[in-house]
Design a protein around this motif. Structure first.
Motif, PDB file in Angstrom:
ATOM      1  N   MET A 176       0.826  -1.216   0.000  1.00 44.99           N
ATOM      2  CA  MET A 176       0.000   0.000   0.000  1.00 44.99           C
ATOM      3  C   MET A 176       0.860   1.265   0.000  1.00 44.99           C
ATOM      4  SD  MET A 176      -2.742  -2.031   1.388  1.00 44.99           S
ATOM      5  CE  MET A 176      -2.431  -2.087   3.146  1.00 44.99           C
ATOM      6  N   ALA A 177       2.122   1.109   0.433  1.00 40.70           N
ATOM      7  CA  ALA A 177       3.007   2.285   0.447  1.00 40.70           C
ATOM      8  C   ALA A 177       3.568   2.519  -0.955  1.00 40.70           C
ATOM      9  CB  ALA A 177       4.145   2.065   1.436  1.00 40.70           C
ATOM     10  N   VAL A 178       3.955   3.760  -1.206  1.00 37.76           N
ATOM     11  CA  VAL A 178       4.561   4.073  -2.501  1.00 37.76           C
ATOM     12  C   VAL A 178       5.882   4.805  -2.301  1.00 37.76           C
ATOM     13  CG1 VAL A 178       2.274   4.348  -3.548  1.00 37.76           C
ATOM     14  CG2 VAL A 178       3.522   6.368  -2.799  1.00 37.76           C
ATOM     15  N   VAL A 179       6.750   4.653  -3.309  1.00 32.47           N
ATOM     16  CA  VAL A 179       7.932   5.506  -3.408  1.00 32.47           C
ATOM     17  C   VAL A 179       7.841   6.207  -4.765  1.00 32.47           C
ATOM     18  CG1 VAL A 179       9.239   3.440  -4.090  1.00 32.47           C
ATOM     19  CG2 VAL A 179      10.441   5.575  -3.656  1.00 32.47           C
ATOM     20  N   ASP A 180       7.840   7.516  -4.712  1.00 32.14           N
ATOM     21  CA  ASP A 180       7.668   8.301  -5.933  1.00 32.14           C
ATOM     22  C   ASP A 180       9.041   8.815  -6.390  1.00 32.14           C
ATOM     23  OD1 ASP A 180       7.118  10.134  -7.921  1.00 32.14           O
ATOM     24  OD2 ASP A 180       5.335  10.926  -6.912  1.00 32.14           O
ATOM     25  N   ARG A 181       9.481   8.304  -7.540  1.00 35.10           N
ATOM     26  CA  ARG A 181      10.818   8.678  -8.030  1.00 35.10           C
ATOM     27  C   ARG A 181      10.788   9.871  -8.990  1.00 35.10           C
ATOM     28  NH1 ARG A 181      14.449   4.468  -6.868  1.00 35.10           N
ATOM     29  NH2 ARG A 181      13.426   2.633  -6.017  1.00 35.10           N
ATOM     30  N   THR A 182       9.631  10.528  -9.073  1.00 35.67           N
ATOM     31  CA  THR A 182       9.496  11.602 -10.067  1.00 35.67           C
ATOM     32  C   THR A 182       9.576  12.998  -9.463  1.00 35.67           C
ATOM     33  OG1 THR A 182       7.111  11.805  -9.835  1.00 35.67           O
ATOM     34  CG2 THR A 182       7.901  10.081 -11.310  1.00 35.67           C
ATOM     35  N   THR A 183       9.975  13.065  -8.206  1.00 32.53           N
ATOM     36  CA  THR A 183      10.012  14.358  -7.497  1.00 32.53           C
ATOM     37  C   THR A 183      10.792  15.435  -8.241  1.00 32.53           C
ATOM     38  OG1 THR A 183       9.960  13.173  -5.412  1.00 32.53           O
ATOM     39  CG2 THR A 183      10.749  15.459  -5.353  1.00 32.53           C
ATOM     40  N   GLN A 184      10.201  16.610  -8.292  1.00 30.82           N
ATOM     41  CA  GLN A 184      10.911  17.754  -8.858  1.00 30.82           C
ATOM     42  C   GLN A 184      11.554  18.532  -7.711  1.00 30.82           C
ATOM     43  OE1 GLN A 184       8.533  20.019 -11.558  1.00 30.82           O
ATOM     44  NE2 GLN A 184      10.161  21.491 -11.984  1.00 30.82           N
ATOM     45  N   ARG A 185      12.895  18.582  -7.717  1.00 34.11           N
ATOM     46  CA  ARG A 185      13.594  19.284  -6.629  1.00 34.11           C
ATOM     47  C   ARG A 185      13.602  20.794  -6.870  1.00 34.11           C
ATOM     48  NH1 ARG A 185      14.603  13.630  -6.796  1.00 34.11           N
ATOM     49  NH2 ARG A 185      15.805  12.994  -4.943  1.00 34.11           N
ATOM     50  N   ALA A 186      13.677  21.530  -5.781  1.00 31.17           N
ATOM     51  CA  ALA A 186      13.862  22.977  -5.875  1.00 31.17           C
ATOM     52  C   ALA A 186      15.171  23.276  -6.583  1.00 31.17           C
ATOM     53  CB  ALA A 186      13.878  23.592  -4.469  1.00 31.17           C
ATOM     54  N   ASP A 187      15.226  24.442  -7.170  1.00 33.12           N
ATOM     55  CA  ASP A 187      16.412  24.899  -7.895  1.00 33.12           C
ATOM     56  C   ASP A 187      17.613  24.997  -6.948  1.00 33.12           C
ATOM     57  OD1 ASP A 187      16.815  26.626 -10.727  1.00 33.12           O
ATOM     58  OD2 ASP A 187      18.238  27.065  -9.104  1.00 33.12           O
ATOM     59  N   ALA A 188      18.749  24.449  -7.395  1.00 34.01           N
ATOM     60  CA  ALA A 188      19.936  24.425  -6.527  1.00 34.01           C
ATOM     61  C   ALA A 188      20.382  25.826  -6.139  1.00 34.01           C
ATOM     62  CB  ALA A 188      21.082  23.679  -7.227  1.00 34.01           C
ATOM     63  N   SER A 189      20.184  26.784  -7.016  1.00 36.73           N
ATOM     64  CA  SER A 189      20.602  28.155  -6.675  1.00 36.73           C
ATOM     65  C   SER A 189      19.715  28.723  -5.563  1.00 36.73           C
ATOM     66  CB  SER A 189      20.550  29.046  -7.914  1.00 36.73           C
ATOM     67  OG  SER A 189      19.204  29.245  -8.316  1.00 36.73           O
ATOM     68  N   HIS A 190      18.461  28.312  -5.544  1.00 37.90           N
ATOM     69  CA  HIS A 190      17.581  28.761  -4.464  1.00 37.90           C
ATOM     70  C   HIS A 190      18.016  28.153  -3.135  1.00 37.90           C
ATOM     71  CE1 HIS A 190      14.081  29.443  -7.573  1.00 37.90           C
ATOM     72  NE2 HIS A 190      15.132  30.203  -7.784  1.00 37.90           N
ATOM     73  N   VAL A 191      18.380  26.887  -3.184  1.00 41.30           N
ATOM     74  CA  VAL A 191      18.837  26.239  -1.958  1.00 41.30           C
ATOM     75  C   VAL A 191      20.074  26.955  -1.415  1.00 41.30           C
ATOM     76  CG1 VAL A 191      19.688  24.086  -0.951  1.00 41.30           C
ATOM     77  CG2 VAL A 191      17.904  24.013  -2.717  1.00 41.30           C
ATOM     78  N   ARG A 192      21.013  27.220  -2.314  1.00 45.19           N
ATOM     79  CA  ARG A 192      22.242  27.915  -1.878  1.00 45.19           C
ATOM     80  C   ARG A 192      21.923  29.278  -1.272  1.00 45.19           C
ATOM     81  NH1 ARG A 192      24.517  25.719  -6.438  1.00 45.19           N
ATOM     82  NH2 ARG A 192      24.067  27.596  -7.639  1.00 45.19           N
TER      83      ARG A 192
END
Lengths: 225, 225, 225, 225, 225, 225
Positions: C1-17
């Protein structure tokens, strides 16, 4: 309905200095085990001892108005004591207020609630004892009483009392009791110095403190075989 | 009604030394995830690991009589284990008792309650795991049992058992199980060394531990689109 | 019933920095005091600030299956966020998983539960914010959801959001809000720099923040005699 | 070192009776939201309201000596207020002491700690507010102060003050303020009666309390589309 | 690795019946204040007293496998005692298991964790003492030990011991001590009956228990002026 | 900065009615063990079950402004859900607001904080689930968001979702999932009815649920001698 009382009589500076020379545990014992705040108050950083005159501050949950009023009342040597009217762990205090307090000569903060800017406060060397750390900000809408007697972490504090804080916690000495407590602390330290030497030399507390017979009388039974 | 039993048989010193070479987490795993005390017990100072033979001490709330009796019974290599009959965070132990304990060869203290004189204990290097820090003093009226089996922080401890404490917590190994546990720890460390190298090289636990198919069988669904 | 979603869109690396350049307190204020996790989350070691893209992980109590799945999904720059479905302080994470995560480029861990191998994690410099420390091991039977939206320590987290953690706590910035929040943080820092200088020079917050009259209007009464 | 003060001046019985006619919430509001004990104090049984004159009692953890002294000092109309010097949830009070207290005219007990014999106390109809229930017995070794000012559950209580307790908690009214508080309670109840009728008739608090514009001014934005 | 031991020797049924006639507080006192579980265990419903033979059950957090094994082992008169290996408040037990247990003659449940179906359990009259109420379901993956000695809520319990629970809490009497404890309970009740009559007649505990001089000797000072 | 959204789409009334027919435990299971709020939420009075459409309300600590706004937005069938931005146990809600809410058709209140006027609310039969009871009043200065998605007691709630509360706790069903969950609840109840009959007849769960072999495979060892 709240008041700020600017007429507070602070404890004598020489008394504050003298009390700063004793540990919280010693002072608490010297005044008959009274005046110790609840141990949920912990220092932000270990290894400090601070003593100052209580500048009392009552805050509503999530509202740090009174801390701004406290800055206006503060004098050199004050230790700000903050008690919320009901428990709330928000971060009522951070490095901007600390900058303000330092400029006014405040020696530290005791707060039965949260603080933030822990890294900056540590870098500044501003001494804080708190019951929580939280980045959560507060509003400035409802000032509470400042410089009136209040209960902080279970202890009644009157403005101008001496407050001492170290790694073991926070203790309050009433302004008028300071001299007596200093005397009792000196006696206590002398007794403990003697005892410490005997213990280091290998003697035991059962004999040195006359506990052996007392405990047998209280029903302790020895099983040696 | 309380007793102090002076006939305790301590675990073999070589077993204690061997167990001191493993982490609390490893030992807890090696004996089937048993013997771990509640995580409210925290070290006073990080970065220490201590192992010793349990000297058990039952205290009434706010009364440290048994700790004085413990000093009288202590032998080199003992680790004093203190359990209150009901929760109370007072400071049952400070630097004077620590001085006494050090003189008798005690290697540390585990207490499901409070201690005080934190700065002094730290300076002495005396190792302490406690559930609280409090300057509040205790009385010496009602001795409790010393060197009898008791429950400390959720774990049954028999006097003479091996107790090991580090940054992760405190674990008890029954005296008669020590040799088996040492053997199992060695096997476990060897397996983990191999695994660690593979993980550092970029392999994953899903494959190395055969979890990929197991989790699919358990219902895990992959969303890849 | 659990899922792992491999399609995640990550935040922009420059925003993280960019966000890594601001404190948690500042970011929390800049986004209208939202996104702050409960203060029970504390850093394992003081003095670090970490920012990364949320890799979310739901665990059943006492079962760390999802953390192994997370290792399989992780990309460089991810910060793993772990929420148990019900409170349980076991040690879900230790140095073996940390070795795996480091090899995959994970920058740290935020877990509303326990971790173990504190000494080893500290030596490795792997950044952890947790609500507990416990040597207690977990099973690998029931995988939970990975990379799906969840609530961690009171805050809704969407996979790919930016998470920033420092000594004050942990804050979440929604991926789509990152740029706005960065802008607001810059404005806020500029305002605070000015204020800090005035406070250091001895001015007070009652006047600088226009609080004096506001508090009198709110009923604060001055006692000066 | 402990004292029992037999000279306490009790509040006027007519004041106590009058205050018994108002709820704890109303009294707390009427005296500017002061005097309310921490909500961890809960009634043993719902549906009671009790008012009496404070007979204060300080106990050491796990020691109920002071309660026996209190029985010796009690007068008809007293409400016994018990505060431990440090938190300890043992059962300091049970049906034997209740039998004694009832014989002396004591109207109830407020204790920031534990009680036992819950079934018997309920059957007797003896009113208790406590922070815990525990069968754990206490010793009688170290009497604490009786009939001196103390802090109970966060509130300063002076012997002879009026204490009122109901399903919402426990509030303290200083003896000298009683008459003023009674007056303010009456005004408050009259205002609330009027408001209640309007609300029951379908009007709303935003308009009746003039909050609509105030909240818009405070930044509340209406989304109606 | 877990075991279920079907060879448990239960306490004598006549001992269980006799102990059911005394309160938890009385039994705890009669065996020297030992055997009392932590007061976080509270009855689901007030006004019941239950006594039975301990059927011990160790559960992993969030996994109630052992309760199903317990049902298979249960005999008439058993009281099921459940201890999680680490704290987790999920609802391990509900009305379906209660139906099963009732059919097997189980007299009640003591669990240092959560239960659910409170309304149904109440309607059935099945007696429960728990530390939490939670609708959260558990898995059935990892059976723990059943009918082996364990620590529940701070007390060591051996399968077959007598457990008694009422409004004051839960107490354990070792099988082999049952007869002695019954005798001591009878003596204690007789003493208390006499004392109760004297107290009801207006005498005081200071005199009846010879405390007046003892407290003066301990330093209590009378203020009568 | 706060908003009140008056455009909320409520769940279908027939769905609410249908869900009111199932217990919280059943609904939580039927939707894969999601949506259950933290068990610190307890009913003021046992024996009630309430279902309604979520009217969400975010409050600042110690400020109940949003509850007044909620009264203005409420429609018949709403269940008001209150989450403080940071934990604070004050009494945000009492009988005056309850009178207002009843007049508007509100069916109950779920609040992760405190309420007061417990006796009056009980007499009115107004259904409340809260995490605290406190007479402490709140201010009306800073309105928070009303009818926007929020996290309450660990669960994300969208305005208009169905919320069901009973003696076991509080569960949220997303508006769009309601029909599916109702269907799953019916299946589940049918299965449980069959199982209940078998258990009442003396059969055991080890066999009925096919657990006997599974547990042996998982390592459970039987000791029968």
């Amino acid at each position: 309905m709240a008041v700020v009382d600017r007429t507070t009589q602070r404890a004598d500076a020489s008394h504050v200095r003298a009390l700063a020379g004793f540990s919280v545990a010693t002072i608490h014992e010297a005044q008959d085990r009274t005046g110790l705040m609840h141990p949920r108050l912990r220092p932000l950083v270990r290894g400090q001892r601070v003593a100052g005159t209580a500048l009392t501050c009552e805050v509503s949950p999530g509202d740090n108005s009174s801390l701004h009023v406290a800055g206006d009342v503060a004098r050199a040597g004050d230790l700000v004591i903050v008690a919320p009217t009901s428990p709330c762990d928000d971060g009522y205090f951070g490095e901007l207020l600390a900058t303000h307090f330092v400029a006014r000569g405040v020696v530290g903060l005791v707060i039965d609630a949260g603080v933030r800017d822990v890294s900056e406060l540590t870098a500044m060397g501003f001494a804080v004892w708190s019951s929580a750390i939280s980045a959560r900000g507060t509003v400035k809408e409802t000032p509470g009483n400042v410089q009136v007697p209040l209960v902080c972490a279970g202890v009644q504090v009157t403005p101008g009392d001496v407050v001492i804080a170290d790694d073991d916690g926070v203790v309050v000495v009433a302004r008028e009791d300071a001299l007596d407590v200093i005397g009792e602390c000196r006696l206590r330290e002398a007794r403990e110095d003697a005892l410490r030497r005997q213990l280091a030399a290998g003697e035991g507390t059962l004999d040195l403190l006359d506990l052996r017979q007392k405990f047998l009388d209280a029903g302790l039974r020895d099983i040696t075989e």
